[in-house]
Design a protein around this motif. Structure first.
Motif, PDB file in Angstrom:
ATOM      1  N   LEU A 159       3.274   4.699   7.190  1.00 44.42           N
ATOM      2  CA  LEU A 159       4.720   4.457   7.192  1.00 44.42           C
ATOM      3  C   LEU A 159       4.931   2.977   6.933  1.00 44.42           C
ATOM      4  N   TYR A 197      16.221   3.024  11.633  1.00 44.89           N
ATOM      5  CA  TYR A 197      14.871   3.578  11.714  1.00 44.89           C
ATOM      6  C   TYR A 197      14.410   3.720  13.162  1.00 44.89           C
ATOM      7  N   GLN A 212      15.872   6.962  14.235  1.00 45.81           N
ATOM      8  CA  GLN A 212      15.120   8.060  13.627  1.00 45.81           C
ATOM      9  C   GLN A 212      13.779   8.268  14.330  1.00 45.81           C
ATOM     10  N   SER A 245      12.589  11.578  16.309  1.00 53.28           N
ATOM     11  CA  SER A 245      11.650  12.191  15.383  1.00 53.28           C
ATOM     12  C   SER A 245      11.044  13.451  15.987  1.00 53.28           C
ATOM     13  N   ARG A 273      10.055  15.947  11.137  1.00 60.29           N
ATOM     14  CA  ARG A 273      10.910  14.913  10.524  1.00 60.29           C
ATOM     15  C   ARG A 273      10.666  13.552  11.172  1.00 60.29           C
ATOM     16  N   ARG A 326      12.975   7.940   7.598  1.00 54.85           N
ATOM     17  CA  ARG A 326      13.195   8.180   6.175  1.00 54.85           C
ATOM     18  C   ARG A 326      14.369   7.319   5.699  1.00 54.85           C
ATOM     19  N   GLY A 327      14.450   7.090   4.402  1.00 58.71           N
ATOM     20  CA  GLY A 327      15.532   6.297   3.840  1.00 58.71           C
ATOM     21  C   GLY A 327      15.035   5.463   2.681  1.00 58.71           C
ATOM     22  N   LYS A 328      15.943   4.730   2.027  1.00 59.60           N
ATOM     23  CA  LYS A 328      15.580   4.019   0.801  1.00 59.60           C
ATOM     24  C   LYS A 328      14.623   2.857   1.054  1.00 59.60           C
ATOM     25  N   ALA A 386      12.261   3.038   3.439  1.00 58.46           N
ATOM     26  CA  ALA A 386      11.084   3.609   4.099  1.00 58.46           C
ATOM     27  C   ALA A 386      10.130   4.187   3.059  1.00 58.46           C
ATOM     28  N   THR A 397       6.609   6.539   2.826  1.00 63.39           N
ATOM     29  CA  THR A 397       5.671   7.398   3.552  1.00 63.39           C
ATOM     30  C   THR A 397       4.619   7.905   2.582  1.00 63.39           C
TER      31      THR A 397
END
Length: 322
Positions: A246, A259, A262, A266, A270, A273-275, A277, A279
């Motif tokens: 991550l 984040y 999130q 989590s 899931r 996540r996002g622009k 982030a 993985t």
């Protein structure tokens, strides 16, 4: 079965009386030798001697994730050989015990001992994958020796938090979850690379991932726990696959809020996540490079500053009792 019990006397959640009772319980079913660690790295030395000397078929770590990491590095000193090396078992005695809990062990030391005895009687074991981190040829960190890790490693922000926690523990503070939360806030306020990440991830046959402010490497899920709440930085990470990563490109107040929320919410399905982030799943080999020296940690142990780290995921590295 010949077994070596490696006891960390400084384990956070056990007393001397509890450790004696547990050792007595284990000795009722095993030909048990008990060794108490006396210095940093002693658990590694004890496990290495057991593996090289053939004096034990099982090595049991009684302590936290740091003790487990030392025992694993001792067992694998000459490389992985699951069929020849002693099995590993864990009785959790630390403040978080991520590795033991990820294997499905109870977090209570007494319940975990009972679980272990039942597993030994049933012959319940599995062969798991582990990670190795070391120096990168041609860099200032080239001579740093390889070291195994069981559940996580990190370059940057999370390692800085762990370094701060270790400083507080050296001053006599107990390793508690509120202590970690306070150090997260302090690390954020003093983080110099929040907006412009300095980390680049490189791997063969893929474009480099650049400008990361945070990089967490996971060998299993959950990544950690906040009390009894599991936190999934990389939900797909598994002892049966390679390594997951991550990465976050921004640590601004808005990004940390997003984040962080999130991560706290989590689940096995899931994670963050996002622009900003990144993985990556099931990696075998990759390197992390930073333009500036950053804190580095493995299995919750702060290892100083690094500019380059190589990572390898090794499948079927060690047998463990589950």
């Amino acid at each position: 079965m010949r077994a070596l019990l490696v006891v960390n006397p400084a384990a956070t959640t056990t007393s001397a009386r509890t450790r004696d009772v547990l050792a007595h319980a284990l000795a009722s079913d095993l030909k048990l030798e008990v060794a108490t660690t006396q210095y940093r790295g002693h658990a590694r030395d004890l496990a290495r001697q057991a593996a090289q000397g053939g004096t034990a078929e099982l090595v049991i770590a009684l302590g936290g994730d740091g003790t487990v990491n030392e025992v694993v590095n001792g067992l694998l000193h000459d490389g992985p050989d699951p069929e020849r090396l002693p099995r590993l078992a864990v009785v959790p005695g630390g403040s978080t015990n991520v590795f033991a809990r990820a294997l499905g062990m109870p977090n209570d030391v007494v319940e975990a001992t009972g679980h272990l005895l039942d597993a030994l009687e049933a012959g319940s074991e599995r062969t798991i994958g582990l990670g190795i981190a070391g120096g990168v040829p041609g860099t200032d960190d080239a001579e740093i020796p390889d070291r195994w890790f069981t559940f996580t490693a990190g370059l940057g922000f999370d390692a800085g938090v762990i370094g701060r926690v270790e400083q507080q523990r050296e001053r006599g503070k107990r390793s508690t979850h509120p202590l970690y939360v306070r150090q997260v806030l302090r690390q954020f306020l003093n983080e110099p690379h929040r907006r412009n990440g300095t980390i680049t991830l490189r791997r063969e046959d893929a474009e480099p991932v650049t400008e990361l402010s945070l990089s967490i490497v996971c060998n299993t899920a959950p990544w950690s726990y906040l009390g009894n709440k599991p936190l999934y930085a990389a939900p797909e990470a598994s002892f049966d696959t390679g390594l997951d990563v991550l990465g976050l490109r921004r640590l601004t107040p808005l990004a940390v809020s997003r984040y962080g929320t999130q991560l706290l919410t989590s689940s096995p399905e899931r994670g963050p996540r996002g622009k900003h982030a990144v993985t990556l799943h099931d990696l075998t080999r990759f390197t992390l490079h930073s333009q500036a020296p950053l804190p580095f940690q493995m299995d919750g142990d702060h290892l100083g500053l690094r500019t380059s780290v190589s990572f390898t995921g090794v499948r079927r590295a060690l047998r463990v009792i589950v």
